[in-house]
Write an enzyme that holds these catalytic residues in place. Sequence first.
Site, mmCIF file in Angstrom:
data_model
loop_
_atom_site.group_PDB
_atom_site.id
_atom_site.type_symbol
_atom_site.label_atom_id
_atom_site.label_comp_id
_atom_site.label_asym_id
_atom_site.label_seq_id
_atom_site.Cartn_x
_atom_site.Cartn_y
_atom_site.Cartn_z
ATOM 1 N N GLU A 128 81.747 70.012 49.211
ATOM 2 C CA GLU A 128 82.370 71.303 48.871
ATOM 3 C C GLU A 128 82.175 72.306 50.027
ATOM 4 O O GLU A 128 81.070 72.428 50.564
ATOM 5 C CB GLU A 128 81.715 71.850 47.597
ATOM 6 N N LYS A 147 89.410 74.745 42.523
ATOM 7 C CA LYS A 147 88.261 74.588 41.609
ATOM 8 C C LYS A 147 88.526 75.260 40.255
ATOM 9 O O LYS A 147 88.823 76.452 40.194
ATOM 10 C CB LYS A 147 87.039 75.221 42.297
ATOM 11 N N CYS A 193 82.607 70.552 42.119
ATOM 12 C CA CYS A 193 81.233 70.905 41.732
ATOM 13 C C CYS A 193 81.004 71.255 40.259
ATOM 14 O O CYS A 193 80.889 70.389 39.421
ATOM 15 C CB CYS A 193 80.693 72.003 42.646
HETATM 16 N N1 LIG Z 1 78.929 74.891 43.862
HETATM 17 C C1 LIG Z 1 78.714 75.015 42.557
HETATM 18 O O1 LIG Z 1 79.643 75.113 41.776
HETATM 19 N N2 LIG Z 1 77.419 75.009 42.175
HETATM 20 C C2 LIG Z 1 77.021 75.316 40.866
HETATM 21 C C3 LIG Z 1 75.731 74.709 40.517
HETATM 22 C C4 LIG Z 1 75.871 73.393 39.841
HETATM 23 O O2 LIG Z 1 76.883 73.132 39.186
HETATM 24 O O3 LIG Z 1 74.942 72.602 39.933
#
Ligand SMILES: NC(=O)NCCC(=O)O
Length: 406
Positions: A136, A211, A248
């Site tokens: 990401e 996203k 993510c």
């Molecule tokens: N980049 C992101 O969405 N991180 C959020 C934390 C997670 O989902 O572990």
Amino acid sequence: MEKSQNGEHNDDASSICGYDSLHHLLKDNLKPHHFQEVNRLLTGLNCGKALETIALPDSATALSVEHGFDIQAFHFHADKEVLREPRVVRVGLIQNSIAIPTTSHFVDQKKAIFEKLKPIIDAAGSSGVNILCLQEAWMMPFAFCTREKRWCEFAEPVDGESTKFLQSFALKYNMVIISPILERDINHGEVIWNTAVVIGNHGNIIGIHRKNHIPRVGDFNESTYYVEGNTGHPVFETAFGKIAINICYGRHHPLNWLAFGLNGAEIVFNPSATVGELSEPMWPIEARNAAIANSYYVASINRVGTETFPNPFTSGDGKPAHADFGHFYGSSYISAPDASCTPSLSRNRDGLLVTDMDLNLCRQYKDKWGFRMTARYELYAETLAQYVKPEFEPQVIRDPLLHKRS
Ligand SMILES: NC(=O)NCCC(=O)O
């Protein structure tokens, strides 16, 4: 101080008791027959056997030695079918730390990441990878914890310099590349999105996915920069299979996974940026569960290292201000529909995971377990249709004797 996988002493705080993965810790400390059983339970069996490793060309391993990145390779088999030939696709995942401090000039930071990635992408290309996915927002530090607006300068249009950089590799190696970037949407008021650009094996841009779920947890307050995506759940039909990207935090949402499956995905990539204290116990579970429930492969990628920012920030939890997120624990891995999975890449080093996967396994597991067939989509649709109405009331049948004293 304990021994690391390759016999070196290592007391790095980003390791697990000196080991760079749980797999290596268990392998080194259990008797072989205990490890075999523990491994069977933890990582499953593929076609009745422990997952097979594969050899990569010397050119790829030489690059990993020269540039100090982890490289591992596996093969997921499917049963032989009478009418269909095996459909084996070689997938590559890259995890990496940033290359120079976050205090450096922005142009230099991006350039340094490009330079760092070149040999890893070359190793993937020379290994014959068909579909490659980066982590990401791979072209920048994960600065979204700071909530400072100056990091917006890293954002690029879909056809910007990061895409151009990767298009040349896509062409050179006949490889589909998924490139998760911070996007600047020039045609819509220059707003910013967290986007994955899908580059075809002819160097063309096939499309984008933005996203779907934006976190507001701990230091991950990304909504300061961008909002929830507007591209739905696209599946990209590429030369090497039908793929989708669940970026993510979307991995915590089972319906998000489901929607990619309903659109026919055979491989869903989950490019991520997450830290140990927040999510490490979830990491080995959610993607595997999605792969099982949706009869597709899931490829999970997480960045590596601790990124320190110039100005301390708070996370709204009353704790002192701090200048880093914590440790991004890497541990990229692949899960299959038959509940098997690869061991993870290193927890603290850059890495390339190469995996052959027979896509026939997806339909074979739909036939075997029938999760699509036995799902009650009409029931769920009805519940969801009610739930989104303001007048919704939960369907709860209360015991009329609830308050009766016993
Ligand atoms: N980049 C992101 O969405 N991180 C959020 C934390 C997670 O989902 O572990």
